[in-house]
Design an enzyme around this catalytic site. Sequence first.
Site, PDB file in Angstrom:
ATOM      1  N   TRP A  52      -3.488  -1.832  -1.337  1.00  0.00           N
ATOM      2  CA  TRP A  52      -2.989  -0.887  -0.325  1.00  0.00           C
ATOM      3  C   TRP A  52      -3.719  -1.023   1.005  1.00  0.00           C
ATOM      4  O   TRP A  52      -3.337  -0.386   1.983  1.00  0.00           O
ATOM      5  CB  TRP A  52      -3.088   0.552  -0.847  1.00  0.00           C
ATOM      6  CG  TRP A  52      -2.215   0.821  -2.033  1.00  0.00           C
ATOM      7  CD1 TRP A  52      -1.272  -0.028  -2.574  1.00  0.00           C
ATOM      8  CD2 TRP A  52      -2.176   2.006  -2.830  1.00  0.00           C
ATOM      9  NE1 TRP A  52      -0.663   0.566  -3.651  1.00  0.00           N
ATOM     10  CE2 TRP A  52      -1.197   1.825  -3.839  1.00  0.00           C
ATOM     11  CE3 TRP A  52      -2.861   3.222  -2.804  1.00  0.00           C
ATOM     12  CZ2 TRP A  52      -0.897   2.789  -4.786  1.00  0.00           C
ATOM     13  CZ3 TRP A  52      -2.575   4.193  -3.750  1.00  0.00           C
ATOM     14  CH2 TRP A  52      -1.605   3.975  -4.734  1.00  0.00           C
ATOM     15  N   LYS A  53      -4.777  -1.806   1.034  1.00  0.00           N
ATOM     16  CA  LYS A  53      -5.570  -1.988   2.261  1.00  0.00           C
ATOM     17  C   LYS A  53      -5.933  -0.623   2.843  1.00  0.00           C
ATOM     18  O   LYS A  53      -6.090   0.326   2.083  1.00  0.00           O
ATOM     19  CB  LYS A  53      -4.819  -2.901   3.244  1.00  0.00           C
ATOM     20  CG  LYS A  53      -4.387  -4.208   2.553  1.00  0.00           C
ATOM     21  CD  LYS A  53      -3.864  -5.255   3.489  1.00  0.00           C
ATOM     22  CE  LYS A  53      -3.456  -6.501   2.685  1.00  0.00           C
ATOM     23  NZ  LYS A  53      -2.992  -7.599   3.514  1.00  0.00           N
ATOM     24  N   HIS A  85     -11.275 -11.055  -0.154  1.00  0.00           N
ATOM     25  CA  HIS A  85      -9.982 -11.017   0.541  1.00  0.00           C
ATOM     26  C   HIS A  85     -10.146 -11.673   1.912  1.00  0.00           C
ATOM     27  O   HIS A  85     -11.188 -11.533   2.551  1.00  0.00           O
ATOM     28  CB  HIS A  85      -9.480  -9.580   0.683  1.00  0.00           C
ATOM     29  CG  HIS A  85      -8.049  -9.536   1.126  1.00  0.00           C
ATOM     30  ND1 HIS A  85      -7.690  -9.708   2.440  1.00  0.00           N
ATOM     31  CD2 HIS A  85      -6.899  -9.409   0.428  1.00  0.00           C
ATOM     32  CE1 HIS A  85      -6.358  -9.673   2.518  1.00  0.00           C
ATOM     33  NE2 HIS A  85      -5.862  -9.491   1.322  1.00  0.00           N
ATOM     34  N   GLY A 134       0.966 -10.669   5.529  1.00  0.00           N
ATOM     35  CA  GLY A 134       1.426  -9.705   6.521  1.00  0.00           C
ATOM     36  C   GLY A 134       2.285 -10.312   7.618  1.00  0.00           C
ATOM     37  O   GLY A 134       2.524  -9.681   8.645  1.00  0.00           O
ATOM     38  N   GLY A 180       0.673  -6.742  -0.707  1.00  0.00           N
ATOM     39  CA  GLY A 180       0.202  -5.857   0.357  1.00  0.00           C
ATOM     40  C   GLY A 180       1.292  -4.885   0.761  1.00  0.00           C
ATOM     41  O   GLY A 180       1.535  -3.880   0.090  1.00  0.00           O
ATOM     42  N   GLY A 181       1.976  -5.199   1.849  1.00  0.00           N
ATOM     43  CA  GLY A 181       2.969  -4.283   2.424  1.00  0.00           C
ATOM     44  C   GLY A 181       3.975  -3.721   1.428  1.00  0.00           C
ATOM     45  O   GLY A 181       4.242  -2.504   1.421  1.00  0.00           O
TER      46      GLY A 181
END
Length: 247
Positions: free
Chosen positions: A10-11, A93, A171, A231-232
Amino acid sequence: MRATLIAGNWKMNGSLQSVIQLVEGIKTGDVGTAQLAVCPPAIYLMKVGGMLEGSQVSLGAQNVCDQASGAFTGEVSGGMLKEAGCRYAIVGHSERRALYVESDELVAARFAMAIESGLIPILCIGETLQEREDGITESVVARQLDAVIDTQGAAALGNCVIAYEPVWAIGTGKVATPEQAQAVHAFIRGKIAALDTAVADKLQILYGGSMNPGNAGELLSQPDIDGGLIGGAALKAEDFLAIAQAA
Ligand code: 13P
């Protein structure tokens, strides 16, 4: 046969309210048969860990300190992550490597501390666009792997997950083609097999970089792609679950 793992990174996104909604959405959806994990920002680990108790979804952290305790302002220890209910900890990461200047050596030390704490490290490796264009993708991922192998030994990879994340695909919406990803995954597995075939055979190697419900099926059908680090698309329960179902 290796199980498929779909992990959401989720960063630094969300708020307490949106995180609760996201976990509810994942828990109440159809999670399919893949192994699932979510890696929320550290501040939400305890909350999310509590919400996930008794569910099939595991908890992971986005990083782990290379030291056990002490004067390391801003860091979170492996012991603390275990206490919060974590099963996994991402290390290395590309955002940590590039923006926070984490060296291969520091990443290897974080990896070691994850193992020592009883966590499963998700070791991220991958090349930049320049490195790919220069034709040095394999030597870059080999160097990143060697930092861990040289200090921990190949057997330590028996307790970890590797995530191949080409930096140019993160991303950007520019996903690696299934062939490009498979080629690097096969290289990684082959490199480890040369040291320990049993470890290489059971090692889960995830792909990360603009994976979404539309491209997941084809990527995940490659023989050496054992899951995804998302991610997104992991920020929407619907999309995350659709990726899990594609597995
Ligand atoms: P995106 O899926 O947003 O490209 O991010 C991938 C990633 O960095 C997961 O760790």
